[in-house]
Design a protein around this motif. Structure first.
Motif, PDB file in Angstrom:
ATOM      1  N   ALA A  17       0.919  -1.316  -0.140  1.00  0.00           N
ATOM      2  CA  ALA A  17      -0.015   0.220  -0.032  1.00  0.00           C
ATOM      3  C   ALA A  17       0.809   1.284   0.084  1.00  0.00           C
ATOM      4  N   VAL A  18       0.655   2.156  -0.657  1.00  0.00           N
ATOM      5  CA  VAL A  18       1.215   3.461  -0.852  1.00  0.00           C
ATOM      6  C   VAL A  18       0.286   4.562  -0.082  1.00  0.00           C
ATOM      7  N   VAL A  19       1.176   5.131   0.523  1.00  0.00           N
ATOM      8  CA  VAL A  19       0.116   6.465   1.346  1.00  0.00           C
ATOM      9  C   VAL A  19       1.029   7.752   0.978  1.00  0.00           C
ATOM     10  N   THR A  20       0.474   8.692   0.374  1.00  0.00           N
ATOM     11  CA  THR A  20       1.090   9.885   0.117  1.00  0.00           C
ATOM     12  C   THR A  20       0.791  10.866   1.326  1.00  0.00           C
ATOM     13  N   GLY A  21       1.401  11.893   1.507  1.00  0.00           N
ATOM     14  CA  GLY A  21       1.365  12.794   2.709  1.00  0.00           C
ATOM     15  C   GLY A  21       1.148  12.175   3.796  1.00  0.00           C
ATOM     16  N   ALA A  22       2.051  11.098   4.279  1.00  0.00           N
ATOM     17  CA  ALA A  22       1.913  10.232   5.419  1.00  0.00           C
ATOM     18  C   ALA A  22       2.606  10.714   6.643  1.00  0.00           C
ATOM     19  N   SER A  23       3.167  11.788   6.729  1.00  0.00           N
ATOM     20  CA  SER A  23       4.117  12.360   7.718  1.00  0.00           C
ATOM     21  C   SER A  23       3.339  12.769   8.843  1.00  0.00           C
ATOM     22  N   SER A  24       1.928  12.674   8.824  1.00  0.00           N
ATOM     23  CA  SER A  24       1.172  13.021  10.053  1.00  0.00           C
ATOM     24  C   SER A  24      -0.161  13.070   9.726  1.00  0.00           C
ATOM     25  N   GLY A  25      -1.100  13.092  10.604  1.00  0.00           N
ATOM     26  CA  GLY A  25      -2.617  13.121  10.356  1.00  0.00           C
ATOM     27  C   GLY A  25      -2.937  11.885   9.934  1.00  0.00           C
ATOM     28  N   ILE A  26      -4.015  12.155   8.883  1.00  0.00           N
ATOM     29  CA  ILE A  26      -4.856  11.143   8.504  1.00  0.00           C
ATOM     30  C   ILE A  26      -3.821  10.044   7.399  1.00  0.00           C
ATOM     31  N   GLY A  27      -2.946  10.615   6.837  1.00  0.00           N
ATOM     32  CA  GLY A  27      -2.028   9.714   6.063  1.00  0.00           C
ATOM     33  C   GLY A  27      -1.136   8.880   7.025  1.00  0.00           C
ATOM     34  N   ALA A  28      -0.633   9.461   8.187  1.00  0.00           N
ATOM     35  CA  ALA A  28       0.021   8.553   9.112  1.00  0.00           C
ATOM     36  C   ALA A  28      -0.793   7.677   9.779  1.00  0.00           C
ATOM     37  N   ALA A  29      -1.842   7.813  10.278  1.00  0.00           N
ATOM     38  CA  ALA A  29      -2.770   7.133  10.795  1.00  0.00           C
ATOM     39  C   ALA A  29      -3.294   5.941   9.949  1.00  0.00           C
ATOM     40  N   THR A  30      -3.303   6.300   8.656  1.00  0.00           N
ATOM     41  CA  THR A  30      -3.984   5.068   7.620  1.00  0.00           C
ATOM     42  C   THR A  30      -2.673   4.195   7.271  1.00  0.00           C
ATOM     43  N   ALA A  31      -1.560   4.804   7.502  1.00  0.00           N
ATOM     44  CA  ALA A  31      -0.290   3.737   7.192  1.00  0.00           C
ATOM     45  C   ALA A  31      -0.243   2.787   8.450  1.00  0.00           C
ATOM     46  N   LYS A  32      -0.537   3.402   9.511  1.00  0.00           N
ATOM     47  CA  LYS A  32      -0.625   2.339  10.624  1.00  0.00           C
ATOM     48  C   LYS A  32      -1.846   1.321  10.641  1.00  0.00           C
ATOM     49  N   VAL A  33      -2.780   1.642  10.173  1.00  0.00           N
ATOM     50  CA  VAL A  33      -3.985   0.792  10.077  1.00  0.00           C
ATOM     51  C   VAL A  33      -3.761  -0.167   9.043  1.00  0.00           C
ATOM     52  N   LEU A  34      -3.292   0.012   7.711  1.00  0.00           N
ATOM     53  CA  LEU A  34      -2.978  -0.843   6.910  1.00  0.00           C
ATOM     54  C   LEU A  34      -1.571  -1.705   7.163  1.00  0.00           C
ATOM     55  N   GLU A 209     -12.794  24.283  18.641  1.00  0.00           N
ATOM     56  CA  GLU A 209     -13.079  24.511  20.130  1.00  0.00           C
ATOM     57  C   GLU A 209     -14.495  24.415  20.267  1.00  0.00           C
ATOM     58  N   GLY A 210     -14.763  23.756  21.309  1.00  0.00           N
ATOM     59  CA  GLY A 210     -16.457  23.930  21.462  1.00  0.00           C
ATOM     60  C   GLY A 210     -17.270  22.802  20.750  1.00  0.00           C
ATOM     61  N   LEU A 211     -16.424  21.777  20.200  1.00  0.00           N
ATOM     62  CA  LEU A 211     -17.140  20.695  19.467  1.00  0.00           C
ATOM     63  C   LEU A 211     -16.088  19.434  19.609  1.00  0.00           C
ATOM     64  N   THR A 212     -16.701  18.373  19.270  1.00  0.00           N
ATOM     65  CA  THR A 212     -15.734  17.017  19.226  1.00  0.00           C
ATOM     66  C   THR A 212     -15.476  16.719  17.844  1.00  0.00           C
ATOM     67  N   PRO A 213     -14.420  17.178  17.398  1.00  0.00           N
ATOM     68  CA  PRO A 213     -13.946  16.813  15.819  1.00  0.00           C
ATOM     69  C   PRO A 213     -13.757  15.475  15.775  1.00  0.00           C
ATOM     70  N   LEU A 214     -13.584  14.824  14.452  1.00  0.00           N
ATOM     71  CA  LEU A 214     -13.136  13.645  14.221  1.00  0.00           C
ATOM     72  C   LEU A 214     -11.673  13.435  14.439  1.00  0.00           C
ATOM     73  N   SER A 215     -11.244  12.432  14.659  1.00  0.00           N
ATOM     74  CA  SER A 215      -9.551  12.361  14.699  1.00  0.00           C
ATOM     75  C   SER A 215      -9.310  11.620  13.258  1.00  0.00           C
ATOM     76  N   ALA A 216      -7.934  11.519  13.290  1.00  0.00           N
ATOM     77  CA  ALA A 216      -7.182  11.055  11.986  1.00  0.00           C
ATOM     78  C   ALA A 216      -7.673   9.549  12.409  1.00  0.00           C
ATOM     79  N   ASP A 217      -7.400   9.032  13.351  1.00  0.00           N
ATOM     80  CA  ASP A 217      -7.759   7.653  13.468  1.00  0.00           C
ATOM     81  C   ASP A 217      -9.175   7.016  13.025  1.00  0.00           C
ATOM     82  N   ASP A 218     -10.107   8.105  13.552  1.00  0.00           N
ATOM     83  CA  ASP A 218     -11.276   7.719  12.824  1.00  0.00           C
ATOM     84  C   ASP A 218     -11.405   7.503  11.620  1.00  0.00           C
ATOM     85  N   VAL A 219     -10.854   8.360  10.825  1.00  0.00           N
ATOM     86  CA  VAL A 219     -10.991   8.459   9.345  1.00  0.00           C
ATOM     87  C   VAL A 219     -10.051   7.205   8.830  1.00  0.00           C
ATOM     88  N   ALA A 220      -9.009   6.916   9.462  1.00  0.00           N
ATOM     89  CA  ALA A 220      -7.920   5.670   9.106  1.00  0.00           C
ATOM     90  C   ALA A 220      -8.622   4.336   9.266  1.00  0.00           C
TER      91      ALA A 220
END
Ligand code: 8X3
Length: 255
Positions: A17-34, A209-220
């Motif tokens: 699996a190739v993941v681009t932009g994988a140094s942080s955020g959704i990319g890094a979390a996706t690399a770990k899941v895969l 602030e003031g809401l609960t956003p998704l995390s990168a892990d949620d998307v991954a």
């Protein structure tokens, strides 16, 4: 330049699996899941130090990649003999300005990374994805790929264009063994807003602030689900937002 902990040509019997932009955020979390699903993950990003560490952690391969640079993409692809999954994650936003006050350089950056970046890497890896016999292309677009919002045209136009490029591949590849999934995240707390506001952490923090956003892990995790479907199942489009958000323009703070 390769900064590999293991070689991309040495994936053993693991799928790649190739993941681009994988140094942080959704990319890094996706690399770990895969990687946890058994993939040999090739992580590409401009920030070499960060991807090197991640590659070691997941027994993957780190290769420096700038999707805005034709030569960088060519050198990256050359080091990958086979690929089963491509996650187009590299991209981002710069600034929030009205069309009247648009910064042309910001627009150029957004179109280069999100649109032409996705085109470059997808085009270059497409023959290998087809050759895999069961390829998958996941493109991380955005809720901004289906909605326009004030002050966001540089980003929303780029995301619309990136998404249309991705969606066009679906009929173009009909009959070929490649699935295509577009992931449209809403509010996800990553470095996204920090980049948009050029490192202004106070401004970036205010967005969530003031809401609960998704995390990168949620998307991954969703991407992991997509990648683990059997070859005949194509999840075309997935829009995911936190419960606190109803659209790009409405969340519990805007009312
Ligand atoms: C990021 C989501 O709403 O800031 O892609 O455009 S939004």
């Amino acid at each position: 330049m390769t900064v590999a902990t293991t070689d991309a040509s040495n994936s053993g019997d693991r799928k790649v699996a190739v993941v681009t932009g994988a140094s942080s955020g959704i990319g890094a979390a996706t690399a770990k899941v895969l990687a946890a699903q058994g993939y040999h993950v090739v992580i590409g990003a401009r920030r070499v130090d960060r991807i090197d560490e991640l590659a070691a952690e997941i027994d993957g391969t780190a290769i420096v990649l700038d999707v805005t640079d034709e030569q960088s993409v060519a050198a990256f692809v050359e080091q990958i003999p086979a690929v089963d999954v491509l996650v187009n994650n590299a991209g981002g936003a710069k600034g929030l300005a009205t069309v009247a006050e648009a910064d042309l350089d910001d627009w150029r950056w957004m179109w280069e990374t999100n649109v032409l970046g996705t085109l470059r890497i997808t085009k270059a890896l497409l023959p290998k994805l087809i050759d895999s016999g069961d390829g998958l292309i996941v493109t991380i677009s955005s809720i901004a790929a289906i909605e326009a919002y004030d002050n966001g045209a540089g980003y929303t136009t780029a995301k619309h264009a990136q998404a249309v490029l991705h969606r066009t591949l679906r009929p173009e590849l009909l009959g070929k063994p490649v699935r295509l999934t577009e992931i449209q995240p809403g509010m996800v707390e990553t470095e996204f807003s920090l980049v948009r506001f050029e490192g202004d952490a106070e401004k970036a923090d205010k967005v969530y602030e003031g809401l609960t956003p998704l995390s990168a892990d949620d998307v991954a995790e969703v991407i992991g689900f997509v990648a683990s479907r059997p070859p005949h199942v194509n999840l075309d489009t997935i829009l995911l937002m936190p419960r606190d958000q109803a659209s790009a323009r409405r969340n519990i703070k805007t009312g």
